[in-house]
Motif scaffolding. Structure first.
Motif, short mmCIF file in Angstrom:
data_model
loop_
_atom_site.label_atom_id
_atom_site.label_comp_id
_atom_site.label_asym_id
_atom_site.label_seq_id
_atom_site.Cartn_x
_atom_site.Cartn_y
_atom_site.Cartn_z
N UNK A 150 9.32 10.24 -11.07
CA UNK A 150 8.87 9.79 -9.74
C UNK A 150 7.36 9.63 -9.67
N UNK A 151 6.79 8.97 -10.67
CA UNK A 151 5.34 8.80 -10.77
C UNK A 151 4.96 7.37 -10.40
N UNK A 152 3.79 7.21 -9.81
CA UNK A 152 3.24 5.89 -9.49
C UNK A 152 2.05 5.60 -10.38
N UNK A 153 1.79 4.34 -10.61
CA UNK A 153 0.60 3.93 -11.37
C UNK A 153 0.21 2.53 -10.92
N UNK A 154 -1.08 2.33 -10.70
CA UNK A 154 -1.59 1.03 -10.25
C UNK A 154 -2.73 0.62 -11.17
N UNK A 155 -2.69 -0.62 -11.64
CA UNK A 155 -3.74 -1.19 -12.47
C UNK A 155 -4.49 -2.22 -11.63
N UNK A 156 -5.82 -2.10 -11.61
CA UNK A 156 -6.68 -3.04 -10.89
C UNK A 156 -7.62 -3.67 -11.89
N UNK A 157 -7.67 -4.99 -11.91
CA UNK A 157 -8.55 -5.71 -12.83
C UNK A 157 -9.66 -6.37 -12.03
N UNK A 158 -10.88 -5.84 -12.19
CA UNK A 158 -12.05 -6.39 -11.51
C UNK A 158 -12.87 -7.25 -12.45
N UNK A 159 -13.62 -8.21 -11.90
CA UNK A 159 -14.35 -9.13 -12.78
C UNK A 159 -15.54 -8.46 -13.46
N UNK A 207 -1.53 -4.74 -10.19
CA UNK A 207 -0.10 -4.58 -10.46
C UNK A 207 0.20 -3.12 -10.77
N UNK A 208 1.47 -2.75 -10.60
CA UNK A 208 1.81 -1.39 -10.95
C UNK A 208 3.16 -0.94 -10.43
N UNK A 209 3.42 0.34 -10.62
CA UNK A 209 4.65 1.00 -10.22
C UNK A 209 4.37 1.70 -8.89
N UNK A 210 5.01 1.23 -7.83
CA UNK A 210 4.67 1.67 -6.49
C UNK A 210 5.77 2.45 -5.80
N UNK A 211 6.88 2.67 -6.47
CA UNK A 211 7.98 3.41 -5.86
C UNK A 211 8.53 4.43 -6.85
N UNK A 212 8.36 5.71 -6.52
CA UNK A 212 8.79 6.77 -7.43
C UNK A 212 10.29 6.88 -7.56
N UNK A 213 11.03 6.55 -6.49
CA UNK A 213 12.49 6.62 -6.56
C UNK A 213 13.02 5.66 -7.61
N UNK A 214 12.58 4.42 -7.54
CA UNK A 214 13.03 3.43 -8.52
C UNK A 214 12.60 3.81 -9.93
N UNK A 239 -8.89 -0.91 -14.40
CA UNK A 239 -8.90 0.45 -13.87
C UNK A 239 -7.46 0.91 -13.68
N UNK A 240 -7.20 2.17 -14.01
CA UNK A 240 -5.86 2.73 -13.86
C UNK A 240 -5.89 3.90 -12.89
N UNK A 241 -4.99 3.86 -11.91
CA UNK A 241 -4.79 4.96 -10.99
C UNK A 241 -3.36 5.46 -11.19
N UNK A 242 -3.20 6.71 -11.54
CA UNK A 242 -1.87 7.22 -11.85
C UNK A 242 -1.70 8.64 -11.34
N UNK A 243 -0.52 8.96 -10.86
CA UNK A 243 -0.24 10.31 -10.42
C UNK A 243 1.02 10.38 -9.59
N UNK A 244 1.20 11.50 -8.89
CA UNK A 244 2.39 11.70 -8.07
C UNK A 244 2.36 10.76 -6.88
N UNK A 245 3.43 9.99 -6.73
CA UNK A 245 3.48 8.99 -5.67
C UNK A 245 4.11 9.48 -4.39
N UNK A 246 4.57 10.71 -4.36
CA UNK A 246 5.21 11.26 -3.16
C UNK A 246 5.18 12.78 -3.27
N UNK A 247 5.81 13.43 -2.29
CA UNK A 247 5.85 14.89 -2.30
C UNK A 247 4.91 15.48 -1.27
#
Length: 455
Positions: free
Chosen positions: A301-310, A171-178, A315-323
């Motif tokens: 305008x930042x994106x962040x994605x959280x991945x939950x592995x067993x 789950x995460x924030x996938x659109x920097x505009x919003x 895990x968190x991936x975060x940074x500039x989502x465009x540009x």
């Protein structure tokens, strides 16, 4: 792919032929790729094991000033012809659009034995399975790191870093505009339309912002991530998609008073339905996010994605989502991976980590049985009995109310805002309560439902 490079000059540093690319699309990202390849040429060559050279470029307007010198490169008026050039190993598609010239170019590149690198999330969401299958048959690479979350290496993280894990949730924030619009509304108290206009003026939103603000862009990205994370065939049509255009400044204020902010969240989860049938749940929708959740602190305008592995855990991936810089960085990272694999064949690995024929056809998981807390906002007529009518519908649907808030004076049309936060309840129960209220003269417009993001 080494055969296509036999007539290329060898690099004096490595003794290996360069990776030669054709670049279609010279917008901010395309120009950024050229600047990056030129500025970091020596570093890229050392890391890739060979130089990366631009052979040909194409765009709609040859005379436009893009801030880069295009004179060293061959120009193709017909970008789809670049796939047949003998001096090209990889076609980089940065045109955009799910169909049209971009798709023709992608197909031509693969059929001519060229690797494909693209930042086109719409094309991958709609045609990625067919393109990947053709790439496998041709033994060429297809990579699209830049299609999701700009410069954040979330696809690489899923394909490589988390490859040994069964992903349980993503789950995460996938659109920097919003995210820019919502966090600006939060900071300033201004309403949606005003902040959207500002985002367009600053270049964070397109002149036609529909794909962004209605959640379609985020849904494209979520469907791609789901395929890699869960080993599933892309099913963009099954993503339950809601945008942010109905969110009011009053919703932001109500959420803040309750200890939440509002973010557009994409969620994917392997989920069995009430009958135990396995499926894949995918949703893009605005959520209330608790202040102590890490996504609540992702602003602008930042994106962040959280991945939950067993085994990996969260895990968190975060940074500039465009540009231009971040997205160009992801494009060139894909090119470096391909260059590294030219001597081993590794560059022709599977685009989705698993051969296309091995990807599961996962049925859409229903949402009705999913438990959660919800925020429900009503615009209602300012008259006696309205609250009793709403609470009666909640009672009859089995929805337990945690808090009910009515604040502010009636607006010019006589409507006031009533907000409810529920206890944990099946989503089907909330839907039933709203069905019971349909057609009520007490309601002004359609209620807004936002789930509260769980830990």
């Amino acid at each position: 792919m080494t055969d296509t490079a036999d007539n290329a000059a060898l690099s004096p540093q490595s003794g290996k032929p360069p990776l030669r690319i054709a670049l279609a699309g010279l917008g901010t990202v395309g120009a950024g790729v050229i600047r990056l390849v030129e500025a970091n040429a020596d570093l890229i060559a050392r890391r890739a094991g060979r130089p990366i050279k631009v052979s040909a470029v194409s765009a709609r307007d040859r005379g436009k000033d893009r801030g880069v010198d295009l004179s060293p490169y061959a120009w193709e008026d017909d970008m789809t012809a670049m796939a047949a050039r003998d001096d090209v190993d990889v076609v980089v598609e940065l045109v955009g659009g799910s169909d049209g010239p971009a798709l023709v170019l992608a197909r031509n590149a693969i059929r001519h034995g060229k690797a494909l690198v693209t930042a086109n999330k719409a094309m991958i969401a709609h045609h990625g399975m067919a393109l990947a299958k053709e790439a496998e048959a041709q033994g060429v690479a297809m990579r699209f790191e830049a299609a999701v979350a700009g410069g954040i290496p979330v696809i690489k993280g899923l394909r490589e870093g988390a490859a040994a894990n069964r992903v349980e949730r993503l789950y995460g924030i996938l659109n920097g505009t919003c995210n820019y619009i919502l966090s600006t509304m939060e900071d300033t108290g201004r309403d949606f339309a005003e902040v959207l206009s500002e985002a367009q003026a600053k270049g964070y939103a397109e002149a036609d912002p529909t794909f962004d603000i209605e959640g379609i862009d985020a849904a494209h990205k979520l469907s791609i991530l789901s395929a890699i994370a869960f080993g599933a065939k892309i099913d963009f049509g099954s993503v339950d998609t809601q945008g942010i255009s109905r969110i009011l400044a009053a919703d932001i204020a109500q959420a803040d008073s309750l200890g939440y902010c509002i973010r557009l969240i994409g969620t994917a989860e392997a989920d069995a339905g009430p009958d135990g049938t396995p499926g894949l749940f995918q949703r893009v929708a605005p959520h209330l996010v608790p202040f102590d959740n890490l996504l609540a602190h992702v602003d602008g305008p930042t994106n962040a994605v959280v991945v939950e592995g067993n085994f990996s855990g969260r895990l968190l991936f975060q940074g500039a989502g465009a540009g231009d810089g971040p997205t160009a960085s992801a494009v060139v990272a894909d090119l470096i991976d391909i260059a590294r694999g030219m001597d081993t064949g590794f560059e022709a690995d599977m685009a989705f980590s698993i051969p296309v024929d091995g990807l599961e056809d996962m049925a859409p998981a229903p949402a009705g049985h999913r438990l959660g807390r919800a925020y429900i906002r009503f615009l209602v007529a300012d008259r006696p009995g309205v609250l009793a009518e709403i609470t009666a519908a909640m009672r009859d649907a089995g929805v337990s109310i945690e808090s009910l808030i009515q604040k502010g004076q009636a607006s010019k049309d006589g409507a006031v805002i009533v907000a409810i936060v529920t206890h944990e309840v099946p989503e089907a129960a909330v839907a039933k309560a709203l069905t019971l209220l349909e057609g009520s003269p007490s309601l002004v417009g359609q209620p807004l439902v936002m789930q509260i993001l769980g830990a």
